[in-house]
Design an enzyme around this catalytic site. Structure first.
Site, PDB file in Angstrom:
ATOM      1  N   SER A   1      81.041 -66.491 -43.923  1.00  0.00           N
ATOM      2  CA  SER A   1      79.997 -66.859 -44.992  1.00  0.00           C
ATOM      3  C   SER A   1      78.701 -67.090 -44.283  1.00  0.00           C
ATOM      4  CB  SER A   1      80.233 -68.020 -46.069  1.00  0.00           C
ATOM      5  OG  SER A   1      80.634 -69.098 -45.090  1.00  0.00           O
TER       6      SER A   1
ATOM      7  N   HIS B   1      61.746 -63.206 -88.926  1.00  0.00           N
ATOM      8  CA  HIS B   1      62.333 -61.959 -88.977  1.00  0.00           C
ATOM      9  C   HIS B   1      61.496 -61.002 -88.381  1.00  0.00           C
ATOM     10  CE1 HIS B   1      65.349 -63.607 -91.732  1.00  0.00           C
ATOM     11  NE2 HIS B   1      64.184 -64.425 -92.173  1.00  0.00           N
TER      12      HIS B   1
ATOM     13  N   SER C   1      51.164 -46.118 -64.464  1.00  0.00           N
ATOM     14  CA  SER C   1      52.122 -45.203 -64.405  1.00  0.00           C
ATOM     15  C   SER C   1      51.680 -44.107 -63.611  1.00  0.00           C
ATOM     16  CB  SER C   1      52.352 -44.401 -65.867  1.00  0.00           C
ATOM     17  OG  SER C   1      52.953 -43.293 -65.739  1.00  0.00           O
TER      18      SER C   1
ATOM     19  N   LYS D   1      47.943 -45.445 -68.936  1.00  0.00           N
ATOM     20  CA  LYS D   1      49.019 -46.641 -69.360  1.00  0.00           C
ATOM     21  C   LYS D   1      48.817 -47.831 -68.389  1.00  0.00           C
ATOM     22  CE  LYS D   1      52.523 -46.652 -70.952  1.00  0.00           C
ATOM     23  NZ  LYS D   1      53.889 -46.070 -70.823  1.00  0.00           N
TER      24      LYS D   1
ATOM     25  N   GLU E   1      58.608 -57.788 -68.414  1.00  0.00           N
ATOM     26  CA  GLU E   1      59.645 -57.150 -68.453  1.00  0.00           C
ATOM     27  C   GLU E   1      60.550 -57.370 -67.608  1.00  0.00           C
ATOM     28  OE1 GLU E   1      58.919 -52.704 -70.241  1.00  0.00           O
ATOM     29  OE2 GLU E   1      57.508 -53.287 -68.580  1.00  0.00           O
TER      30      GLU E   1
ATOM     31  N   TYR F   1      89.986 -78.507 -52.376  1.00  0.00           N
ATOM     32  CA  TYR F   1      88.998 -77.579 -51.901  1.00  0.00           C
ATOM     33  C   TYR F   1      90.015 -76.148 -51.783  1.00  0.00           C
ATOM     34  CZ  TYR F   1      86.149 -74.450 -48.985  1.00  0.00           C
ATOM     35  OH  TYR F   1      85.557 -73.155 -48.540  1.00  0.00           O
TER      36      TYR F   1
ATOM     37  N   GLN G   1      83.739 -70.865 -51.551  1.00  0.00           N
ATOM     38  CA  GLN G   1      82.804 -70.302 -50.686  1.00  0.00           C
ATOM     39  C   GLN G   1      81.669 -69.536 -51.392  1.00  0.00           C
ATOM     40  OE1 GLN G   1      83.520 -69.474 -46.711  1.00  0.00           O
ATOM     41  NE2 GLN G   1      83.371 -67.437 -47.202  1.00  0.00           N
TER      42      GLN G   1
ATOM     43  N   LYS H   1      77.839 -70.220 -53.450  1.00  0.00           N
ATOM     44  CA  LYS H   1      76.520 -70.252 -52.849  1.00  0.00           C
ATOM     45  C   LYS H   1      75.746 -69.001 -53.148  1.00  0.00           C
ATOM     46  CE  LYS H   1      78.513 -72.759 -49.385  1.00  0.00           C
ATOM     47  NZ  LYS H   1      79.743 -72.458 -50.064  1.00  0.00           N
TER      48      LYS H   1
END
Ligand code: ARG
Length: 403
Positions: A25, A158, A279, A285, A292, A319, A324, A327
């Site tokens: 790890s 709405h 773009s 654009k 986003e 454990y 492991q 993380k």
């Protein structure tokens, strides 16, 4: 010796190289190196305090660990998969520095309480950074609300125009969400700030150790009461990931509105050029990539939460190696939330408000129909009837095409 690993005594053969690779790890958990060293120095100090090692041995271990830290800081330390994880890599580096006495550091300790300690140390720091970032974002929102106190826009339900509201009202709704996020993280912090050290592998240790001493040295509020719980508890991480998911959900909702509001259809706002992209084919654009992507990254933080919950759901005490896997989702969520909050604040700060477009949108769509119904009701008409009268007036206007 048939197996040269730190734990190799009872083995007749080396582990297969593929197994070393599969189990390692260190590629991920070397991010805990500084915390591991901090924890080890405190542990060694406790061993000396309790007379388990001598003061001279402590001095050697402390200096050795600080020398290892220096190498790591300078990018000169060599982490290897053969040493599996950050803990055993650092122990090897310490041995290279100070020789045999390094072998005393792990007295009355296991990697199980060691790794738990490291993530407690890591997360309590990161949580404070995130609370800070939340507060910075709240300041920006409050500032923006104050600057545009007079700006009116439609409030929506709405996604249909509902009633006129102040832009400040809208911004302060998000400030309230981020305030709750900060409070949740503060509560989370209290759960994190408890030391698992002293639990050793699971059952404590036969040495007369002083877990409260290490806890105090490291600035923890206390120690776990139960050693099995100390090494197997990851609730504080799940709680953190849940807080992180809520933060991202709030950012994502806000992002969705920024994307809508910056469309030509709404044109309520303009994102600053510095926070947009163009773009590669359509020259006109200007795309709201930042909000986003923030909406997109929300999914990955939810994934981090579900990943850890799923890892934990079938684990017997105490454990298990499965843990492991905690993380990567943790680090990923910390990184994503920090980056998102850090970029969101200036994005809002530099936002241009098209107050006239907002004002115009309030005028179309009969947003005062509720006020008319309220006025009629105040004059004595039952509210249901007032609602109908106001609604019929709206229908009449629509029919006559007069807005
Ligand atoms: N690398 C391990 C982890 O991250 C450390 C603890 C290993 N303990 C053990 N007994 N194998 O969870």
């Amino acid at each position: 010796m048939k197996n040269k690993k730190l734990w190799g005594g009872r083995f007749q053969a080396e582990t297969h190289a593929d197994v070393d690779e599969f189990l390692a790890s260190v590629q991920v958990d070397q991010a805990l190196a500084q915390d591991d060293i901090t924890g080890s120095i405190a542990h060694a100090a406790m061993l000396a305090h309790c007379g388990i090692i001598t003061q001279e041995e402590y001095d050697i271990l402390q200096n050795g660990l600080l020398a290892v830290k220096k190498d790591i800081d300078a990018g000169e330390a060599k982490f290897t998969i053969a040493d599996e994880d950050v803990h055993m890599n650092i122990e090897r580096m310490l041995t290279e520095k100070v020789g045999e006495v390094a072998g005393k550091l792990h007295t009355a300790r296991s990697r199980n309480d060691q790794v738990a300690l490291d993530v407690h140390l890591y997360l309590r720091r990161e949580v404070l950074t995130i609370i800070d970032l939340l507060n910075q974002l709240r300041s920006v929102l409050i500032q923006k609300a104050a600057e545009h106190e007079q700006v009116i826009l439609p409030g929506y339900t709405h996604l249909q125009r509902a009633q006129p509201i102040r832009l400040a009202h809208h911004f302060l709704a998000y400030a309230a969400m981020f305030e709750r996020d900060a409070i949740r993280l503060k509560n989370n912090w209290a759960q994190i700030n408890i030391s698992p050290l002293g639990a050793a592998a699971l059952a404590g240790s036969s040495f007369k150790t002083d877990p409260a001493y290490t806890a105090k040295l490291l600035g923890f509020d206390g120690t776990y009461a139960n050693s099995l719980d100390a090494v197997s508890d990851r609730d504080f991480m799940v709680e953190f990931l849940s807080c992180a998911s809520l933060i991202m959900m709030h950012l994502s909702r806000f992002s969705e509105e920024l994307i809508l509001w910056s469309s030509q259809e709404f044109a309520f706002i303009q994102l600053d050029d510095a926070y947009c992209t163009g773009s590669s084919i359509m020259p006109q654009k200007k795309n709201p990539d930042v909000p986003e992507l923030m909406r997109g990254k929300t999914g990955r933080v939810y994934g981090d939460l579900i990943s850890l919950l799923t890892t934990l759901k079938g684990l017997p005490l105490a454990y298990n190696k499965d843990m492991q896997e905690d993380k990567e989702p943790l680090f990923d969520a910390v990184k994503t939330v920090k980056a998102s909050l850090a970029i969101f604040a200036p994005l809002i700060e530099t936002l241009k408000i098209n107050a006239d477009k907002m004002q115009k949108a309030v005028k179309d769509g009969f947003l005062n129909a509720t006020d008319l119904a309220d006025d009629l009701a105040k004059a004595g008409m039952p509210f249901r009837e007032a609602h109908r009268v106001s609604g019929e007036m709206v229908a009449h206007c629509i029919q006559k095409n007069c807005y």
